[in-house]
Structure formats: C-alpha cells, structure tokens
Design a protein around this motif. Structure first.
Motif, mmCIF file in Angstrom:
data_model
loop_
_atom_site.group_PDB
_atom_site.id
_atom_site.type_symbol
_atom_site.label_atom_id
_atom_site.label_comp_id
_atom_site.label_asym_id
_atom_site.label_seq_id
_atom_site.Cartn_x
_atom_site.Cartn_y
_atom_site.Cartn_z
ATOM 1 N N UNK A 215 0.863 -1.318 -0.051
ATOM 2 C CA UNK A 215 0.061 -0.052 0.096
ATOM 3 C C UNK A 215 0.667 1.346 0.034
ATOM 4 N N UNK A 216 2.268 1.009 -0.338
ATOM 5 C CA UNK A 216 3.115 2.352 -0.373
ATOM 6 C C UNK A 216 3.170 2.773 -1.545
ATOM 7 N N UNK A 217 3.985 3.764 -1.640
ATOM 8 C CA UNK A 217 4.344 4.567 -3.106
ATOM 9 C C UNK A 217 5.749 5.174 -2.998
ATOM 10 N N UNK A 218 6.371 4.687 -4.281
ATOM 11 C CA UNK A 218 7.674 5.583 -4.334
ATOM 12 C C UNK A 218 7.496 6.113 -5.711
ATOM 13 N N UNK A 219 8.046 7.494 -5.563
ATOM 14 C CA UNK A 219 8.189 8.086 -7.158
ATOM 15 C C UNK A 219 9.724 7.958 -7.435
ATOM 16 N N UNK A 220 9.831 7.252 -8.486
ATOM 17 C CA UNK A 220 10.948 7.394 -9.272
ATOM 18 C C UNK A 220 11.279 8.603 -10.099
ATOM 19 N N UNK A 221 12.387 9.144 -10.212
ATOM 20 C CA UNK A 221 12.650 10.295 -11.087
ATOM 21 C C UNK A 221 13.997 10.054 -11.577
ATOM 22 N N UNK A 222 13.954 10.421 -13.009
ATOM 23 C CA UNK A 222 15.400 10.540 -13.551
ATOM 24 C C UNK A 222 14.991 11.431 -14.849
ATOM 25 N N UNK A 223 16.214 11.862 -15.332
ATOM 26 C CA UNK A 223 16.333 12.933 -16.400
ATOM 27 C C UNK A 223 16.442 11.908 -18.089
ATOM 28 N N UNK A 224 16.758 10.502 -17.880
ATOM 29 C CA UNK A 224 16.956 9.763 -18.813
ATOM 30 C C UNK A 224 16.003 8.868 -19.442
ATOM 31 N N UNK A 225 15.116 8.855 -20.590
ATOM 32 C CA UNK A 225 14.065 7.978 -20.894
ATOM 33 C C UNK A 225 14.611 6.676 -20.767
ATOM 34 N N UNK A 226 15.716 6.532 -21.401
ATOM 35 C CA UNK A 226 16.613 5.185 -21.422
ATOM 36 C C UNK A 226 16.642 4.387 -19.995
ATOM 37 N N UNK A 227 17.064 5.458 -19.210
ATOM 38 C CA UNK A 227 16.947 4.764 -17.948
ATOM 39 C C UNK A 227 15.864 4.246 -17.288
ATOM 40 N N UNK A 228 14.770 5.191 -17.619
ATOM 41 C CA UNK A 228 13.451 4.876 -17.104
ATOM 42 C C UNK A 228 12.895 3.433 -17.697
ATOM 43 N N UNK A 229 13.157 3.427 -18.998
ATOM 44 C CA UNK A 229 12.840 2.270 -19.795
ATOM 45 C C UNK A 229 13.329 0.935 -18.913
ATOM 46 N N UNK A 230 14.663 1.065 -18.732
ATOM 47 C CA UNK A 230 15.267 -0.176 -17.969
ATOM 48 C C UNK A 230 14.618 -0.209 -16.834
ATOM 49 N N UNK A 231 14.416 0.731 -15.905
ATOM 50 C CA UNK A 231 14.123 0.661 -14.673
ATOM 51 C C UNK A 231 12.757 0.147 -14.657
ATOM 52 N N UNK A 232 11.833 0.292 -15.581
ATOM 53 C CA UNK A 232 10.236 -0.267 -15.626
ATOM 54 C C UNK A 232 10.429 -1.655 -15.584
ATOM 55 N N UNK A 233 11.360 -2.336 -16.513
ATOM 56 C CA UNK A 233 11.522 -3.561 -16.779
ATOM 57 C C UNK A 233 11.893 -4.283 -15.298
ATOM 58 N N UNK A 234 13.122 -3.859 -14.784
ATOM 59 C CA UNK A 234 13.522 -4.253 -13.488
ATOM 60 C C UNK A 234 12.443 -4.188 -12.434
ATOM 61 N N UNK A 235 11.685 -3.160 -12.331
ATOM 62 C CA UNK A 235 10.845 -2.931 -11.188
ATOM 63 C C UNK A 235 9.869 -4.008 -11.446
ATOM 64 N N UNK A 236 9.295 -4.241 -12.725
ATOM 65 C CA UNK A 236 8.179 -5.331 -13.022
ATOM 66 C C UNK A 236 8.791 -6.703 -12.384
ATOM 67 N N UNK A 237 10.114 -7.011 -12.749
ATOM 68 C CA UNK A 237 10.490 -8.398 -12.317
ATOM 69 C C UNK A 237 10.922 -8.353 -10.902
ATOM 70 N N UNK A 238 11.169 -7.137 -10.189
ATOM 71 C CA UNK A 238 11.311 -7.415 -8.875
ATOM 72 C C UNK A 238 9.857 -7.308 -8.245
ATOM 73 N N UNK A 239 8.854 -6.896 -8.984
ATOM 74 C CA UNK A 239 7.439 -7.495 -8.081
ATOM 75 C C UNK A 239 7.078 -6.045 -7.416
#
Ligand SMILES: C[S@@+](CC[C@H](N)C(=O)[O-])C[C@H]1O[C@@H](n2cnc3c(N)ncnc32)[C@H](O)[C@@H]1O
Length: 209
Positions: free
Chosen positions: A80-104
C-alpha cells in the motif's frame, strides 16, 4: 570510486550481506559492467532498514537511474506504499520499468522523467522519505526544496556526502563545494537532526524535527 572505509573493512561488511535475489543481483552486474553509479547493497540495505524503521509509505526519490535504489525502497514501503522514481533519462526509466516489474514492485512505483527538482515541486503532498542522489552541484538547492516536503519525523537522505574524501579539503570544484555546502546546511539547520554514516561514499540521514 574509492571507498571511505579502508577496502578490507568495506569488503568485510559486504561479505556479511546475504545474497540478493536474481533481479537485484542482475542490476548490480549491469551497473558494474556499464559504470552506472548505484548505491550498492550496503547502502541499499541501509535505505530499506531506515524506511522500515520510519514506517515509510510515501517516498520521493531524486535520481533513480536504473531503479536499483528504487527497488530497495519500494520493497520497504509495502503493497500500500508508493515510491516516486525520477530520472532525467528516458532510457534509464525504460530499463528501470523492466527491472521494477521483475522485482515485483512496479505497482507501487510511479515513474517520472525530467528534472527531479522540478518533479518534486510538481508532486503534491508530504513524504516520509526524500532520497537524494541527483547531480551533486544541485545538493544545496535540493536541501532547501526537499526539506519542506518531508513530514515531521520523516527523513531527508542524501548519498555521496563524503565524495571520496574530497570534502575534507577546501576546493574550487563545483560538485565538491556543493556537497560541502549541503553538509553544512544539514548539520546546522535547526529543523533537522543529521548523522553521516561513512559507508561506501557517505550517506547523510536528516530527521525532520
Ligand atoms: C547516482 S545515479 C542514481 C543511482 C540510483 N539512486 C541508485 O543508487 O540506484 C544518478 C542519476 O540521477 C540522474 N540525475 C542527475 N541529476 C538529475 C536531476 N536533476 N533530475 C533528474 N535526474 C537526475 C542521472 O541521470 C543518473 O541516472
């Protein structure tokens, strides 16, 4: 990046840590191979523990890169918590999205791309924790912007505050000067109680009084 602690001590402490799961381990390998400056497991565990102690449910992260520190924080805030991810790079964000999915933890992370200071300004409400890991020249400005957004009893946590020991001497370097200024603010402002933990590159933890 040289450690603050003598290498054998840093290695000893790292050797005590339990193995990370597959996703975090893969992120560590990717970061090492591609020279992405992540906080690593010693500081990751510190962030996670701090968030648990604080009962954090709403966390704003400034400078998230591939999402490694995000995973440690997101696992601590619970479903029920929330973390705001921020970064200036779309490439980083796309990679993070994939890892965050896999990390559940993708469901509890909102990915924002742009300048973290502007994104903080544009995001409403108070936070249990603001974790700062942006470009170092912005550190004094982050202190001024982020502190009012931390709830009483919440934490402003900043990485790299010992900057490979470069903070020890007067310097003309813009990043070093900015970190020195941040440390002065964090240790003299009456609204916070600050401790610097000298693991890896130095982590500053300011409790909002
Ligand atoms: C040290 S890395 C972050 C590592 C991450 N906290 C971790 O430990 O997994 C810093 C990241 O912040 C991003 N960055 C630096 N300054 C920024 C800013 N003002 N706004 C948004 N992103 C920023 C960089 O693109 C880089 O990916």
């Amino acid at each position: 990046m040289p450690n603050i602690l003598p290498d054998p001590l840093e290695s000893y402490l790292s050797g005590l840590l339990p193995d990370r799961d597959e996703t975090l381990a893969e992120m560590e390998s990717y970061a090492a191979e591609n020279r992405v400056p992540i906080i690593g497991p010693l500081v990751g565990r510190l962030l996670h523990q701090t968030a648990l102690l604080n009962g954090a449910k709403r966390v704003f992260e400034m400078g998230s890169a591939i999402g490694y520190s995000t995973v440690w924080l997101a696992r601590a805030v619970g479903q029920d918590g929330k973390v705001y991810y921020t970064d200036g790079s779309h490439e980083n964000a796309d990679r993070a999205r994939d890892y965050l999915e896999r990390a559940g933890v993708a469901q509890r992370v909102e990915i924002l791309v742009g300048d973290a200071l502007e994104l903080l300004d544009a995001t409403e409400g108070q936070f249990d924790i603001v974790f700062n890991d942006v470009d170092k020249h912005d550190y004094p400005r982050v202190f001024d912007l982020a502190l009012p957004r931390v709830r009483k009893g919440g934490l402003l946590i900043t990485d790299n505050v010992l900057w490979s020991n470069r903070v020890l001497e007067p310097s003309e370097d813009v990043n070093t000067k900015a970190i020195q200024a941040y440390n002065q603010k964090a240790n003299s402002a009456p609204e916070v109680w600050t401790t610097v933990i000298p693991i890896r590159d130095g982590v500053s933890i300011s409790l909002k009084l």
